[in-house]
Scaffold this active site. Structure first.
Site, mmCIF file in Angstrom:
data_model
loop_
_atom_site.group_PDB
_atom_site.id
_atom_site.type_symbol
_atom_site.label_atom_id
_atom_site.label_comp_id
_atom_site.label_asym_id
_atom_site.label_seq_id
_atom_site.Cartn_x
_atom_site.Cartn_y
_atom_site.Cartn_z
ATOM 1 N N LYS A 111 0.822 -1.213 0.000
ATOM 2 C CA LYS A 111 0.000 0.000 0.000
ATOM 3 C C LYS A 111 0.858 1.266 0.000
ATOM 4 C CE LYS A 111 -4.339 -1.794 1.546
ATOM 5 N NZ LYS A 111 -5.214 -2.087 2.681
ATOM 6 N N LYS A 193 -8.995 -12.046 -7.773
ATOM 7 C CA LYS A 193 -9.816 -12.338 -6.607
ATOM 8 C C LYS A 193 -11.022 -11.399 -6.593
ATOM 9 C CE LYS A 193 -9.362 -12.003 -1.601
ATOM 10 N NZ LYS A 193 -8.476 -11.859 -0.454
ATOM 11 N N LYS A 196 -14.113 -5.524 -4.243
ATOM 12 C CA LYS A 196 -14.810 -4.305 -4.624
ATOM 13 C C LYS A 196 -13.935 -3.429 -5.511
ATOM 14 C CE LYS A 196 -17.933 -1.090 -2.495
ATOM 15 N NZ LYS A 196 -18.125 -0.195 -1.349
#
Ligand code: TRP
Length: 326
Positions: A111, A193, A196
């Site tokens: 991240k 995968k 959202k």
């Protein structure tokens, strides 16, 4: 009864991936463990977000969890920020967690790499997660593979606090990962995968005609070009969804019909939709009930938070006393 804790991000309505990968298992566990399930809104405010949007996503997640089968009479469901002790314990644990350990976390590295400016909360994310678990002195944590490293850190933090402040007593149990048996669920694109952020999800509460609109064009065996080509079930994402939604006899039949070109992919998908209706229909029904009675959701969360605050107060009483915080 051993205690289990797990958390889920307030991402709004659950999707089929969250359900099969995590929440379905939680519904099972509530019968044999003292289960505490938390909607982690403190975690969700790391990074850009809209407050109104967070409020809505948290409420939607609560509806989804109860509709999916978490029963407030059998387990505890609550919102993290309703129990401020999570942040107090997180601060305390921050004081014994080496930065090096946090910088080594793969999720942090992934991240942080994609951001220009990295907030301290992102680095400390796993410390808050450790606090979530240790606050209730949970024995087990049902998680997916991606959380194993965070959990290992929680165990180290527990050991460290015990050694430093509990005079060798195992006040904080070392939480064990309970790996979910379900394999990861791929999105309908068959590429990644289901998540959202990839925009490849099927909502748990999505009306079945909308589900069919997504299912009909969904990727199958890429080598099966014509209706008369025999397919290879194992490489087909739809086949794997059959395993999740249909009984073994049906799955076997599906494999035969695919590999002999007895069925086209649309025939196969219709049978999948039937399986989804069987499993998800009752969940849709419960969600409708809950939407008609929002007080039931509010009450469940309030009762959950009451119980958690009492447990948290107890833990923090001991922690403060041991640490000389008077
Ligand atoms: N990090 C977890 C996730 O993204 C969510 C989470 C927060 C969690 N606190 C937790 C999971 C405590 C297990 C236990 O999925």
């Amino acid at each position: 009864m051993p205690r289990i804790f797990s958390g889920i991000q307030p991402s709004g309505e659950l999707h089929v991936g969250n359900y099969l990968g995590a929440v379905k298992n939680w519904v099972e566990l509530q019968h044999s463990y003292d289960c505490i399930f938390c909607i982690v809104d403190y975690h969700a405010i790391i990074g850009a977000y809209e407050p109104d949007d967070l409020r809505r996503r948290t409420a939607d997640m609560a509806v989804s969890l109860l509709a999916a089968g978490l029963d407030p009479d059998k387990c505890t469901v609550f919102v993290q920020s309703h129990v401020p002790e999570h942040t107090e314990l997180a601060w305390i644990l921050n004081t014994i967690t080496p930065i090096g350990e946090l910088e080594r976390q793969t999720q942090f590295k992934d991240k942080a790499q994609r951001q220009e400016s990295v907030v301290a909360g992102l680095l400390n994310y796993p410390v808050l997660q450790a606090a979530d678990i240790l606050l209730y002195r949970a024995d087990g944590v049902p998680v997916g593979e991606d959380q194993v490293q965070h959990l290992e850190l929680s165990r180290e933090i527990a050991r460290k606090w015990n050694a430093r402040f509990a005079r060798g007593e195992d006040f904080f149990p070392e939480p064990k990962p309970l790996l979910t048996a379900t394999r990861r669920v791929m999105g309908l694109d068959g590429q990644a995968k289901m998540s959202k952020s990839m925009g490849n999800t099927v909502g748990l509460l999505e009306p079945f005609d909308a589900v069919w609109e997504k299912l009909r064009p969904a990727v199958t065996d890429p080598k099966r070009v014509r209706r008369t080509d025999p397919g290879t079930p194992e490489v087909c994402n739809i086949y794997h969804l059959h395993k999740a939604f249909n009984p073994p006899e049906t799955v076997e039949h599906v494999a035969t019909m695919c590999s002999t070109a007895g069925w086209g992919c649309i025939d196969c998908k219709k049978v999948l939709l039937e399986g989804m209706k069987r499993e998800l229909g009752p969940i849709h029904e419960r969600a409708r009930e809950l939407s008609a009675h929002p007080d039931r959701v509010r009450d469940a969360l309030a009762t959950g938070a009451d119980r958690c605050r009492a447990l948290a107060r107890e833990t923090m009483g001991y922690v403060r006393e041991r640490m000389g915080l008077v």
